[in-house]
Design an enzyme around this catalytic site. Structure first.
Site, mmCIF file in Angstrom:
data_model
loop_
_atom_site.group_PDB
_atom_site.id
_atom_site.type_symbol
_atom_site.label_atom_id
_atom_site.label_comp_id
_atom_site.label_asym_id
_atom_site.label_seq_id
_atom_site.Cartn_x
_atom_site.Cartn_y
_atom_site.Cartn_z
ATOM 1 N N ASP A 1 0.872 -1.177 0.000
ATOM 2 C CA ASP A 1 0.000 0.000 0.000
ATOM 3 C C ASP A 1 0.914 1.234 0.000
ATOM 4 O OD1 ASP A 1 -2.425 1.587 0.297
ATOM 5 O OD2 ASP A 1 -1.881 1.883 2.390
ATOM 6 N N SER A 2 0.324 2.395 -0.218
ATOM 7 C CA SER A 2 1.088 3.641 -0.117
ATOM 8 C C SER A 2 1.596 3.857 1.307
ATOM 9 C CB SER A 2 0.203 4.816 -0.507
ATOM 10 O OG SER A 2 -0.909 4.880 0.377
ATOM 11 N N TYR B 1 -0.665 8.501 -2.139
ATOM 12 C CA TYR B 1 -0.758 8.261 -3.583
ATOM 13 C C TYR B 1 -1.937 9.039 -4.179
ATOM 14 C CZ TYR B 1 2.330 4.053 -3.738
ATOM 15 O OH TYR B 1 3.372 3.167 -3.697
ATOM 16 N N GLY B 2 -2.917 9.360 -3.334
ATOM 17 C CA GLY B 2 -4.208 9.867 -3.803
ATOM 18 C C GLY B 2 -4.139 11.095 -4.680
ATOM 19 N N CYS C 1 -4.555 -1.358 -2.060
ATOM 20 C CA CYS C 1 -4.664 0.093 -2.235
ATOM 21 C C CYS C 1 -5.533 0.339 -3.469
ATOM 22 C CB CYS C 1 -3.261 0.663 -2.441
ATOM 23 S SG CYS C 1 -3.237 2.423 -2.811
ATOM 24 N N ASN C 2 -6.646 1.015 -3.282
ATOM 25 C CA ASN C 2 -7.540 1.301 -4.410
ATOM 26 C C ASN C 2 -6.856 2.206 -5.439
ATOM 27 O OD1 ASN C 2 -10.575 0.454 -3.532
ATOM 28 N ND2 ASN C 2 -9.334 0.968 -1.763
ATOM 29 N N THR C 3 -6.114 3.196 -4.941
ATOM 30 C CA THR C 3 -5.486 4.173 -5.839
ATOM 31 C C THR C 3 -4.401 3.514 -6.685
ATOM 32 O OG1 THR C 3 -5.810 5.704 -3.992
ATOM 33 C CG2 THR C 3 -4.551 6.515 -5.852
ATOM 34 N N CYS D 1 -11.031 3.475 0.174
ATOM 35 C CA CYS D 1 -9.586 3.631 0.391
ATOM 36 C C CYS D 1 -9.258 2.747 1.576
ATOM 37 C CB CYS D 1 -9.254 5.095 0.698
ATOM 38 S SG CYS D 1 -7.592 5.348 1.357
ATOM 39 N N THR D 2 -8.167 1.988 1.477
ATOM 40 C CA THR D 2 -7.884 0.988 2.517
ATOM 41 C C THR D 2 -7.464 1.603 3.849
ATOM 42 O OG1 THR D 2 -5.647 0.733 1.624
ATOM 43 C CG2 THR D 2 -7.333 -0.844 0.884
ATOM 44 N N HIS D 3 -7.153 2.895 3.842
ATOM 45 C CA HIS D 3 -6.875 3.549 5.128
ATOM 46 C C HIS D 3 -8.158 3.736 5.957
ATOM 47 C CE1 HIS D 3 -2.998 4.641 3.321
ATOM 48 N NE2 HIS D 3 -2.601 5.096 4.493
HETATM 49 N N1 DGL Z 1 -4.771 3.352 0.834
HETATM 50 C C1 DGL Z 1 -4.884 3.876 -0.458
HETATM 51 C C2 DGL Z 1 -6.152 3.533 -1.181
HETATM 52 O O1 DGL Z 1 -6.725 2.513 -0.916
HETATM 53 C C3 DGL Z 1 -4.251 5.167 -0.870
HETATM 54 C C4 DGL Z 1 -4.157 6.282 0.059
HETATM 55 C C5 DGL Z 1 -3.215 7.347 -0.426
HETATM 56 O O2 DGL Z 1 -2.022 7.102 -0.403
HETATM 57 O O3 DGL Z 1 -3.691 8.405 -0.858
HETATM 58 O O4 DGL Z 1 -6.584 4.236 -2.050
#
Ligand code: DGL
Length: 265
Positions: free
Chosen positions: A12-13, A44-45, A75-77, A186-188
């Site tokens: 993930d990021s 990453y967003g 990570c979705n992004t 977003c996985t966060h």
């Molecule tokens: N956890 C990430 C996601 O699922 C990205 C968050 C980020 O780095 O902006 O999109």
């Protein structure tokens, strides 16, 4: 090391993918896991797809060098930016990506209004637009980019007043529109579930896809005869920022203290 005993690489990021790692560990306790938190490049967003693709290529090569039998983009992004590129680079390697839970949310909503909290990169992607076209034609979907949330979680802030204010601003238009189903894209964000539960009406269903991703990994490994027979070795963590930072917040987000090493690429 036999193919079955090889580890699974999860990236993930930053620390968001730990919400997915926990689901994988629960469903597949025999698997040995490698986790890369690209904290030196988070978030990453707001970054370009090309930048994210480069990061994912480095991380994929790192997992390959450690003999990983599969990779999970937790990570979705990163998935919208890089999964197609990685599949083209490694056609025979099981790769699992993430996508916001639009399909289950469209099936679950009673009010017909679904909210999506995600990063700008995810919401602006063609992949997300295609997901809406495919599964959400009968419901109203309101999307909300959430800059700033990831930075709070990376700093170990899961419930400060400032975070609550930021989240309240993001939730307001969704709740005003009558959203009864909220997608955490977003996985966060699953780490904010306890806070979210205090901020949305009780009948709002909150959905994320961590458990579905763990099941998809299980299917891919099973199809190829690659499920581990155990016992798992300990989970190893790498970060592209100062390992001290991750060591500090890991106990907040992860159930036990594993080793954290430096990942420099
Ligand atoms: N956890 C990430 C996601 O699922 C990205 C968050 C980020 O780095 O902006 O999109």
């Amino acid at each position: 090391m036999s193919d079955r005993a090889a580890p699974v690489g999860v990236m993930d990021s930053g620390v968001g993918g730990l919400s997915v790692l926990a689901e994988i560990q629960q469903l597949l306790p025999n698997e040995s896991l490698l986790y890369v938190a690209d904290c030196g490049h988070v978030p990453y967003g707001e970054k370009s797809p090309e930048y994210i693709r480069q990061r994912c290529r480095h991380i994929a090569a790192f997992f390959q060098a450690r003999g990983a039998k599969a990779m999970v983009l937790a990570c979705n992004t990163a998935t919208v930016a890089a999964v197609a590129d990685l599949r083209a680079l490694y056609p025979d390697w099981p790769l699992v990506g993430m996508e916001p839970a639009v399909k289950p949310a469209a099936a679950a909503t009673r009010s017909g209004v679904v909210g999506v909290l995600a990063t700008t990169g995810t919401l602006q992607s063609a992949k997300f637009a295609a997901l809406l076209d495919r599964f959400a034609s009968d419901v109203r979907v309101i999307t909300q980019p959430c800059p700033g949330l990831v930075e709070c979680i990376e700093a170990g802030d899961l419930h400060s007043p400032a975070l609550r204010r930021l989240l309240a601003d993001y939730l307001q238009p969704l709740l005003e529109a009558g959203c009864d189903t909220l997608i955490l894209g977003c996985t966060h964000y699953p780490f904010l579930r306890p806070l979210l539960a205090t901020m949305v009406p009780q009948d709002v269903t909150i959905i994320d896809t961590g458990a579905a991703v763990a099941r998809q990994l299980q299917r891919l490994l099973d199809e190829r005869g690659l499920l581990a027979e155990g016992p798992a070795r300990s989970t190893c963590f790498w970060t592209s920022a100062d390992p001290q930072n991750l060591r500090k917040i890991l106990p907040l987000l992860w159930n036990k203290a594993d080793s954290v090493q430096s990942f420099r690429l």
